[in-house]
Scaffold this active site. Sequence first.
Site, PDB file in Angstrom:
ATOM      1  N   PHE A  13     -41.374 -30.006 -15.634  1.00 53.57           N
ATOM      2  CA  PHE A  13     -40.697 -28.991 -14.832  1.00 53.57           C
ATOM      3  C   PHE A  13     -40.395 -29.557 -13.461  1.00 53.57           C
ATOM      4  O   PHE A  13     -41.028 -30.518 -13.028  1.00 53.57           O
ATOM      5  CB  PHE A  13     -41.581 -27.731 -14.715  1.00 53.57           C
ATOM      6  CG  PHE A  13     -40.983 -26.521 -15.384  1.00 53.57           C
ATOM      7  CD1 PHE A  13     -41.025 -26.377 -16.754  1.00 53.57           C
ATOM      8  CD2 PHE A  13     -40.356 -25.529 -14.628  1.00 53.57           C
ATOM      9  CE1 PHE A  13     -40.455 -25.264 -17.371  1.00 53.57           C
ATOM     10  CE2 PHE A  13     -39.787 -24.416 -15.242  1.00 53.57           C
ATOM     11  CZ  PHE A  13     -39.830 -24.281 -16.602  1.00 53.57           C
TER      12      PHE A  13
ATOM     13  N   LEU B  61     -30.727 -16.244 -16.098  1.00 52.01           N
ATOM     14  CA  LEU B  61     -31.336 -17.560 -15.977  1.00 52.01           C
ATOM     15  C   LEU B  61     -31.142 -18.461 -17.187  1.00 52.01           C
ATOM     16  O   LEU B  61     -31.300 -18.041 -18.326  1.00 52.01           O
ATOM     17  CB  LEU B  61     -32.840 -17.376 -15.745  1.00 52.01           C
ATOM     18  CG  LEU B  61     -33.516 -18.602 -15.150  1.00 52.01           C
ATOM     19  CD1 LEU B  61     -33.059 -18.801 -13.713  1.00 52.01           C
ATOM     20  CD2 LEU B  61     -35.014 -18.452 -15.207  1.00 52.01           C
TER      21      LEU B  61
ATOM     22  N   GLU C 211     -35.493 -23.630 -16.283  1.00 54.22           N
ATOM     23  CA  GLU C 211     -35.712 -25.040 -15.951  1.00 54.22           C
ATOM     24  C   GLU C 211     -36.323 -25.766 -17.151  1.00 54.22           C
ATOM     25  O   GLU C 211     -36.271 -26.997 -17.231  1.00 54.22           O
ATOM     26  CB  GLU C 211     -36.662 -25.101 -14.757  1.00 54.22           C
ATOM     27  CG  GLU C 211     -36.586 -26.354 -13.944  1.00 54.22           C
ATOM     28  CD  GLU C 211     -37.337 -26.169 -12.630  1.00 54.22           C
ATOM     29  OE1 GLU C 211     -36.691 -25.836 -11.630  1.00 54.22           O
ATOM     30  OE2 GLU C 211     -38.562 -26.328 -12.615  1.00 54.22           O
TER      31      GLU C 211
ATOM     32  N   ARG D 230     -36.469 -26.997  -6.837  1.00 54.64           N
ATOM     33  CA  ARG D 230     -35.322 -26.095  -6.891  1.00 54.64           C
ATOM     34  C   ARG D 230     -34.511 -26.053  -5.608  1.00 54.64           C
ATOM     35  O   ARG D 230     -33.293 -25.909  -5.659  1.00 54.64           O
ATOM     36  CB  ARG D 230     -35.822 -24.694  -7.227  1.00 54.64           C
ATOM     37  CG  ARG D 230     -36.306 -24.647  -8.634  1.00 54.64           C
ATOM     38  CD  ARG D 230     -36.874 -23.317  -8.997  1.00 54.64           C
ATOM     39  NE  ARG D 230     -37.292 -23.383 -10.391  1.00 54.64           N
ATOM     40  CZ  ARG D 230     -37.968 -22.437 -11.007  1.00 54.64           C
ATOM     41  NH1 ARG D 230     -38.329 -21.352 -10.347  1.00 54.64           N
ATOM     42  NH2 ARG D 230     -38.297 -22.572 -12.271  1.00 54.64           N
TER      43      ARG D 230
ATOM     44  N   HIS E 256     -33.593 -15.990  -7.060  1.00 56.44           N
ATOM     45  CA  HIS E 256     -34.554 -15.989  -8.151  1.00 56.44           C
ATOM     46  C   HIS E 256     -35.953 -15.534  -7.778  1.00 56.44           C
ATOM     47  O   HIS E 256     -36.598 -14.806  -8.522  1.00 56.44           O
ATOM     48  CB  HIS E 256     -34.616 -17.418  -8.712  1.00 56.44           C
ATOM     49  CG  HIS E 256     -35.518 -17.590  -9.882  1.00 56.44           C
ATOM     50  ND1 HIS E 256     -35.331 -16.908 -11.067  1.00 56.44           N
ATOM     51  CD2 HIS E 256     -36.626 -18.351 -10.067  1.00 56.44           C
ATOM     52  CE1 HIS E 256     -36.275 -17.262 -11.933  1.00 56.44           C
ATOM     53  NE2 HIS E 256     -37.083 -18.118 -11.342  1.00 56.44           N
TER      54      HIS E 256
HETATM   55  C1  LIG Z   1     -35.577 -14.578 -15.301  1.00 59.49           C
HETATM   56  C2  LIG Z   1     -36.877 -15.079 -14.723  1.00 59.49           C
HETATM   57  C3  LIG Z   1     -37.538 -16.139 -15.319  1.00 59.49           C
HETATM   58  C4  LIG Z   1     -38.736 -16.610 -14.782  1.00 59.49           C
HETATM   59  N1  LIG Z   1     -39.377 -17.655 -15.390  1.00 59.49           N
HETATM   60  C5  LIG Z   1     -40.564 -18.071 -14.904  1.00 59.49           C
HETATM   61  C6  LIG Z   1     -41.287 -19.097 -15.572  1.00 59.49           C
HETATM   62  O1  LIG Z   1     -40.888 -19.615 -16.615  1.00 59.49           O
HETATM   63  N2  LIG Z   1     -42.459 -19.500 -15.032  1.00 59.49           N
HETATM   64  C7  LIG Z   1     -42.959 -18.938 -13.894  1.00 59.49           C
HETATM   65  O2  LIG Z   1     -44.041 -19.340 -13.451  1.00 59.49           O
HETATM   66  N3  LIG Z   1     -42.297 -17.937 -13.267  1.00 59.49           N
HETATM   67  C8  LIG Z   1     -41.126 -17.492 -13.748  1.00 59.49           C
HETATM   68  N4  LIG Z   1     -40.479 -16.474 -13.107  1.00 59.49           N
HETATM   69  C9  LIG Z   1     -41.137 -15.769 -12.009  1.00 59.49           C
HETATM   70  C10 LIG Z   1     -42.224 -14.863 -12.587  1.00 59.49           C
HETATM   71  O3  LIG Z   1     -41.783 -14.321 -13.797  1.00 59.49           O
HETATM   72  C11 LIG Z   1     -42.589 -13.709 -11.648  1.00 59.49           C
HETATM   73  O4  LIG Z   1     -42.801 -14.181 -10.348  1.00 59.49           O
HETATM   74  C12 LIG Z   1     -43.854 -13.015 -12.129  1.00 59.49           C
HETATM   75  O5  LIG Z   1     -43.752 -12.686 -13.492  1.00 59.49           O
HETATM   76  C13 LIG Z   1     -44.110 -11.778 -11.300  1.00 59.49           C
HETATM   77  O6  LIG Z   1     -45.145 -11.036 -11.881  1.00 59.49           O
HETATM   78  P1  LIG Z   1     -45.690  -9.746 -11.154  1.00 59.49           P
HETATM   79  O7  LIG Z   1     -46.768  -9.213 -12.023  1.00 59.49           O
HETATM   80  O8  LIG Z   1     -46.022 -10.074  -9.761  1.00 59.49           O
HETATM   81  O9  LIG Z   1     -44.453  -8.737 -11.086  1.00 59.49           O
HETATM   82  P2  LIG Z   1     -43.471  -8.136 -12.212  1.00 59.49           P
HETATM   83  O10 LIG Z   1     -43.666  -8.696 -13.538  1.00 59.49           O
HETATM   84  O11 LIG Z   1     -42.105  -8.188 -11.606  1.00 59.49           O
HETATM   85  O12 LIG Z   1     -43.950  -6.620 -12.284  1.00 59.49           O
HETATM   86  C14 LIG Z   1     -43.742  -5.706 -11.225  1.00 59.49           C
HETATM   87  C15 LIG Z   1     -44.313  -4.374 -11.645  1.00 59.49           C
HETATM   88  O13 LIG Z   1     -44.292  -3.483 -10.532  1.00 59.49           O
HETATM   89  C16 LIG Z   1     -43.846  -2.223 -10.942  1.00 59.49           C
HETATM   90  N5  LIG Z   1     -43.243  -1.570  -9.767  1.00 59.49           N
HETATM   91  C17 LIG Z   1     -42.413  -2.100  -8.842  1.00 59.49           C
HETATM   92  N6  LIG Z   1     -42.073  -1.159  -7.938  1.00 59.49           N
HETATM   93  C18 LIG Z   1     -42.712  -0.024  -8.296  1.00 59.49           C
HETATM   94  C19 LIG Z   1     -42.762   1.298  -7.772  1.00 59.49           C
HETATM   95  N7  LIG Z   1     -42.046   1.659  -6.707  1.00 59.49           N
HETATM   96  N8  LIG Z   1     -43.511   2.212  -8.398  1.00 59.49           N
HETATM   97  C20 LIG Z   1     -44.224   1.893  -9.510  1.00 59.49           C
HETATM   98  N9  LIG Z   1     -44.201   0.658 -10.059  1.00 59.49           N
HETATM   99  C21 LIG Z   1     -43.466  -0.278  -9.453  1.00 59.49           C
HETATM  100  C22 LIG Z   1     -42.855  -2.506 -12.048  1.00 59.49           C
HETATM  101  O14 LIG Z   1     -42.736  -1.381 -12.892  1.00 59.49           O
HETATM  102  C23 LIG Z   1     -43.538  -3.676 -12.762  1.00 59.49           C
HETATM  103  O15 LIG Z   1     -44.452  -3.198 -13.699  1.00 59.49           O
HETATM  104  C24 LIG Z   1     -39.275 -15.997 -13.627  1.00 59.49           C
HETATM  105  C25 LIG Z   1     -38.619 -14.924 -13.042  1.00 59.49           C
HETATM  106  C26 LIG Z   1     -37.424 -14.494 -13.564  1.00 59.49           C
HETATM  107  C27 LIG Z   1     -36.717 -13.366 -12.844  1.00 59.49           C
END
Ligand SMILES: Cc1cc2nc3c(=O)[nH]c(=O)nc-3n(C[C@H](O)[C@H](O)[C@H](O)COP(=O)(O)OP(=O)(O)OC[C@H]3O[C@@H](n4cnc5c(N)ncnc54)[C@H](O)[C@@H]3O)c2cc1C
Length: 573
Positions: free
Chosen positions: A121, A246, A249, A280, A346
């Site tokens: 990566f 996306l 990568e 990136r 992103h």
């Molecule tokens: C297309 C894409 C591909 C990616 N690929 C990778 C990868 O291969 N490897 C890697 O390491 N990272 C990757 N990332 C980044 C990574 O996926 C995220 O940074 C990570 O999954 C975030 O997890 P999280 O639990 O913090 O938030 P999220 O999974 O975004 O969850 C946020 C949660 O908060 C809740 N929420 C938000 N606002 C409110 C509100 N007002 N009230 C109630 N609930 C709320 C939502 O319902 C959701 O459940 C990628 C990101 C994207 C967009």
Amino acid sequence: MAMEEEVFSHDLLIVGAGLAGMRAAIAAGEGLDVAIVSKLHPVRSHSGAAQGGIAASLGNSDEEDSWETHMFDTVKGSDYLGDQDAIEMMVKDAPGVIYELEHMGCVFTRMDDGRVAQRRFGGHSKPRACFAADWTGHTILQVLYEQIMKRRVRVYEEWYMVSLIVRDNVCRGIVAYDIDQGKLCVIRAKAVLFATGGYGRAFKITSNAHANSGDGIIATYRAGIPLEDMEFVQFHPTGLWRQGILVSEGARGEGAYILNNDGERFMTNYAPEMMELAPRDLTSRAIQTEINEGRGIGGQDYVYIDLRHLGKERILERLPQIHDLAYDFTGVDCFEEPIPIQPTAHYSMGGIPCTMEGQVTCDPGNTPIKGFFAAGECSCVSVHGANRLGTNSLLEAVVFGRRAGTAASEYAKGEVLPELPDDANQPAREEIEWVLNNQGSESVMAIKDDLQTSMMENCGIFRTEEQLKSQLATISKLRERFSKVKIDDKGRRFNTDLIGALELSRLLEFSDIIVTGAVARQECRGSHYRTDHPKRDDENWLKHTLAYRTDDGPRLEYKPVTITTYQPEERKY
Ligand SMILES: Cc1cc2nc3c(=O)[nH]c(=O)nc-3n(C[C@H](O)[C@H](O)[C@H](O)COP(=O)(O)OP(=O)(O)OC[C@H]3O[C@@H](n4cnc5c(N)ncnc54)[C@H](O)[C@@H]3O)c2cc1C
């Protein structure tokens, strides 16, 4: 008509059901009353869109890999803005969390000898991305959801957290809107943990889900807590042209090339050693430079990512989703043709300042807000500094979700339920009533579109003071227009117009913070590239930004970076 209200109580309340939130709930263990509030069904969280992988120095593909190398790559990738104590903790925890996920049932792709496969990566000097084809986030999310079901964690799904209740530096709960019932509810808790994800939706071309509107970040900010390093927004090099969706990568990790109009692998001019697998920030700038200098395909604003030489079999085994997304959204069959791509907003490096145990802090001296924790993309620990390396984010969500979940539940065990102030729900109630009743002529869609287009133009990959200042003026005009917003649906139940307006108000507010931080920071570091200040300036800017809310807009302070092992050096790849 007054809104009906209910009050609920829990020991630990987690907002967000992505990887960070669900991993935190699992860490809370037995004997504690844990609940999750999520505006989406848990498995629709953006974590499920993660394709490429999750980093850990298992050393399966290269036995010379070690946590030390992973740490150095991450520090260098962060352009030395990452806090090295936190990075060390994350990379040391990494192998353990992978095995733990595997034991919970996560089916990682294997090598022929049965061990977990690992691919390369960007910015990682060894192959250390563990993956489940290109469904990594989806796979982990499903497994964690099974685990919270098994533990009977209460999930308030499709509830929108509107505001956070903090008084006297103690967090007392949240106010949430039950989207289905149209009811405003107060949830009191001994500890609250935010895992609300990122803020990539302020940009027109973005890989982020519509839900990534920075709600948790703004609720924190409105509660008087500063936000850290908000000016650092990552552009991923390879989004589908015009769509931003996306192309992981992982594709380049498997060997894909990036080509300009002359069919040249132009990364040779920007990162001769790492080529397409440079970090990136650098790769996005390289693509944008090719486009700006007229070497985009047919002179247009895209270049190609070419997978053809990988062969159909490998693409179908390792990158099936990329094949389908490219086909469905651009009509390109990547077995036969290269895919048109451009950089796409992103990832949010900035967020809610917190310690390695997820304890939220509110000043440069790291004074804690008692009972308030954060983890995952909404938080800023800071392990990514000015530029995140791919696969370190899923890792961060799981490692710090677990740590913050443990710390928050330990805290909750020693506490009684805090008193609620009488006016706990007042800001949320007033905001919702205002949106429902405001009589204006402006539409949510039009303002949002203007915000996203202007952020892309003026606060994107390359930035200047002139552009940024004009963007501040644009945001101020857009906020003025928002004061005249009118929504069509006046009903209470499943009012998506209402939620859309609430989200837009948050997008406008955090965009102002991004741009204010970016105007102030007169240097280039990681994702923040100022063409009018084209060098990194460690003497003046090796520090984290803290943005506080005031009536006159964000007020900035700074706090030092923790450097334990690696002194800043020039970054070359
Ligand atoms: C297309 C894409 C591909 C990616 N690929 C990778 C990868 O291969 N490897 C890697 O390491 N990272 C990757 N990332 C980044 C990574 O996926 C995220 O940074 C990570 O999954 C975030 O997890 P999280 O639990 O913090 O938030 P999220 O999974 O975004 O969850 C946020 C949660 O908060 C809740 N929420 C938000 N606002 C409110 C509100 N007002 N009230 C109630 N609930 C709320 C939502 O319902 C959701 O459940 C990628 C990101 C994207 C967009």
